[in-house]
Design a protein around this motif. Sequence first.
Motif, PDB file in Angstrom:
ATOM      1  N   ILE A   1       9.043   1.495 -10.437  1.00 50.09           N
ATOM      2  CA  ILE A   1       8.199   2.559 -10.994  1.00 50.09           C
ATOM      3  C   ILE A   1       8.357   3.833 -10.171  1.00 50.09           C
ATOM      4  N   TRP A   2       8.377   3.689  -8.858  1.00 47.00           N
ATOM      5  CA  TRP A   2       8.548   4.839  -7.975  1.00 47.00           C
ATOM      6  C   TRP A   2       9.862   5.565  -8.291  1.00 47.00           C
ATOM      7  N   ALA A   3      10.955   4.824  -8.286  1.00 50.59           N
ATOM      8  CA  ALA A   3      12.270   5.433  -8.549  1.00 50.59           C
ATOM      9  C   ALA A   3      12.352   5.968  -9.980  1.00 50.59           C
ATOM     10  N   GLY A   4      11.835   5.196 -10.934  1.00 51.55           N
ATOM     11  CA  GLY A   4      11.888   5.615 -12.335  1.00 51.55           C
ATOM     12  C   GLY A   4      11.110   6.896 -12.589  1.00 51.55           C
ATOM     13  N   MET A   5       9.922   7.001 -12.027  1.00 46.68           N
ATOM     14  CA  MET A   5       9.112   8.207 -12.213  1.00 46.68           C
ATOM     15  C   MET A   5       9.763   9.417 -11.545  1.00 46.68           C
ATOM     16  N   LEU A   6      10.384   9.216 -10.377  1.00 49.57           N
ATOM     17  CA  LEU A   6      11.071  10.336  -9.728  1.00 49.57           C
ATOM     18  C   LEU A   6      12.275  10.791 -10.552  1.00 49.57           C
TER      19      LEU A   6
ATOM     20  N   LEU B   1       3.568 -12.559 -11.718  1.00 53.35           N
ATOM     21  CA  LEU B   1       4.690 -12.263 -10.834  1.00 53.35           C
ATOM     22  C   LEU B   1       4.409 -12.698  -9.399  1.00 53.35           C
ATOM     23  N   THR B   2       5.460 -12.909  -8.633  1.00 53.38           N
ATOM     24  CA  THR B   2       5.325 -13.224  -7.213  1.00 53.38           C
ATOM     25  C   THR B   2       5.102 -11.928  -6.428  1.00 53.38           C
ATOM     26  N   ILE B   3       4.823 -12.045  -5.149  1.00 52.75           N
ATOM     27  CA  ILE B   3       4.641 -10.855  -4.309  1.00 52.75           C
ATOM     28  C   ILE B   3       5.918 -10.016  -4.305  1.00 52.75           C
ATOM     29  N   LEU B   4       7.061 -10.659  -4.137  1.00 50.87           N
ATOM     30  CA  LEU B   4       8.329  -9.925  -4.120  1.00 50.87           C
ATOM     31  C   LEU B   4       8.577  -9.217  -5.453  1.00 50.87           C
ATOM     32  N   GLU B   5       8.297  -9.879  -6.559  1.00 52.65           N
ATOM     33  CA  GLU B   5       8.494  -9.254  -7.869  1.00 52.65           C
ATOM     34  C   GLU B   5       7.558  -8.053  -8.056  1.00 52.65           C
ATOM     35  N   ASN B   6       6.331  -8.152  -7.561  1.00 52.63           N
ATOM     36  CA  ASN B   6       5.411  -7.010  -7.628  1.00 52.63           C
ATOM     37  C   ASN B   6       5.920  -5.851  -6.788  1.00 52.63           C
ATOM     38  N   ILE B   7       6.452  -6.154  -5.613  1.00 53.43           N
ATOM     39  CA  ILE B   7       7.020  -5.108  -4.749  1.00 53.43           C
ATOM     40  C   ILE B   7       8.210  -4.442  -5.436  1.00 53.43           C
ATOM     41  N   LEU B   8       9.065  -5.233  -6.052  1.00 53.67           N
ATOM     42  CA  LEU B   8      10.223  -4.674  -6.760  1.00 53.67           C
ATOM     43  C   LEU B   8       9.792  -3.818  -7.952  1.00 53.67           C
ATOM     44  N   CYS B   9       8.738  -4.219  -8.648  1.00 58.38           N
ATOM     45  CA  CYS B   9       8.223  -3.412  -9.759  1.00 58.38           C
ATOM     46  C   CYS B   9       7.678  -2.079  -9.258  1.00 58.38           C
ATOM     47  N   LEU B  10       6.989  -2.101  -8.123  1.00 55.45           N
ATOM     48  CA  LEU B  10       6.493  -0.846  -7.548  1.00 55.45           C
ATOM     49  C   LEU B  10       7.655   0.075  -7.162  1.00 55.45           C
ATOM     50  N   ILE B  11       8.693  -0.493  -6.574  1.00 54.05           N
ATOM     51  CA  ILE B  11       9.880   0.305  -6.232  1.00 54.05           C
ATOM     52  C   ILE B  11      10.517   0.866  -7.500  1.00 54.05           C
TER      53      ILE B  11
ATOM     54  N   ASN C   1       0.825  -1.204   0.000  1.00 51.86           N
ATOM     55  CA  ASN C   1       0.000   0.000   0.000  1.00 51.86           C
ATOM     56  C   ASN C   1       0.863   1.259   0.000  1.00 51.86           C
ATOM     57  N   ILE C   2       1.877   1.301   0.838  1.00 52.13           N
ATOM     58  CA  ILE C   2       2.777   2.462   0.896  1.00 52.13           C
ATOM     59  C   ILE C   2       3.517   2.639  -0.431  1.00 52.13           C
ATOM     60  N   LEU C   3       4.003   1.537  -0.996  1.00 52.75           N
ATOM     61  CA  LEU C   3       4.709   1.634  -2.274  1.00 52.75           C
ATOM     62  C   LEU C   3       3.774   2.077  -3.399  1.00 52.75           C
ATOM     63  N   ASN C   4       2.540   1.603  -3.374  1.00 52.70           N
ATOM     64  CA  ASN C   4       1.571   2.010  -4.389  1.00 52.70           C
ATOM     65  C   ASN C   4       1.285   3.511  -4.291  1.00 52.70           C
ATOM     66  N   ILE C   5       1.116   4.008  -3.078  1.00 56.93           N
ATOM     67  CA  ILE C   5       0.884   5.442  -2.884  1.00 56.93           C
ATOM     68  C   ILE C   5       2.087   6.238  -3.389  1.00 56.93           C
TER      69      ILE C   5
ATOM     70  N   PRO D   1       1.349   1.241 -11.901  1.00 57.04           N
ATOM     71  CA  PRO D   1       1.612   0.798 -10.528  1.00 57.04           C
ATOM     72  C   PRO D   1       0.392   0.092  -9.931  1.00 57.04           C
ATOM     73  N   ILE D   2      -0.788   0.420 -10.436  1.00 55.40           N
ATOM     74  CA  ILE D   2      -2.018  -0.209  -9.934  1.00 55.40           C
ATOM     75  C   ILE D   2      -1.996  -1.705 -10.219  1.00 55.40           C
ATOM     76  N   LYS D   3      -1.462  -2.112 -11.366  1.00 54.93           N
ATOM     77  CA  LYS D   3      -1.386  -3.530 -11.721  1.00 54.93           C
ATOM     78  C   LYS D   3      -0.561  -4.299 -10.701  1.00 54.93           C
ATOM     79  N   TYR D   4       0.595  -3.762 -10.365  1.00 54.30           N
ATOM     80  CA  TYR D   4       1.496  -4.460  -9.453  1.00 54.30           C
ATOM     81  C   TYR D   4       0.953  -4.458  -8.023  1.00 54.30           C
ATOM     82  N   ALA D   5       0.293  -3.365  -7.639  1.00 53.38           N
ATOM     83  CA  ALA D   5      -0.312  -3.317  -6.306  1.00 53.38           C
ATOM     84  C   ALA D   5      -1.477  -4.302  -6.218  1.00 53.38           C
TER      85      ALA D   5
END
Length: 185
Positions: A152-157, A140-150, A18-22, A78-82
């Motif tokens: 996207i977060w870093a890439g967009m910034l 993807l696994t839960i960990l892979e989804n979390i890594l994708c969110l990270i 949830n935090i990573l999605n936000i 990011p909604i897909k991965y969350a």
Amino acid sequence: SLALQEEGDNFLIFALINILNINAGQALGIFIASMFSDLRITLVVAPPLILPLMIFSGFFINTESIPPYFDWIKHLSPIKYAFSGFALNEYTGLKLTCSDTEWRANPTCPKDATGNVTKCFCPIERGEQVLHSLNLDDQLTILENILCLIGIWAGMLMLAYCSLRRIIHSREAKRSRFSKDDPAP
């Protein structure tokens, strides 16, 4: 009772996703806002850019229903991965039971005294069946989804930073041209 996962680690994973999605969503918004120097343009352009990310994320439309020419959009969302991470976290290993109104009849069910087939079949008994219906069982696994969110977060910034640098460079170039055209007394 909703029969949801009651383990502490499931809650912590939920909170992390949830935090990573936000954060990924905010970074996406910052990037879109940084692409334009006028806020009015940003407010007009942002919804058509964000809406496809929402629609094709797998939350509103099952990923199997997405036409192939739009399939690439879901990988940017990011909604897909969350959503995938939330669903895997909640439904993996979950045992479900049917209430009285959810039982279904099938040909193998016994007949009652009037000759009608009784309801003896519970259509969904395991969380993996829900994941399969959402087409998330071989994703993807839960960990892979979390890594994708990270990512996207870093890439967009980073993209937002580059976009802001471009705007600042453009403004400084205009200022320097203006000061050269107007000699000081």
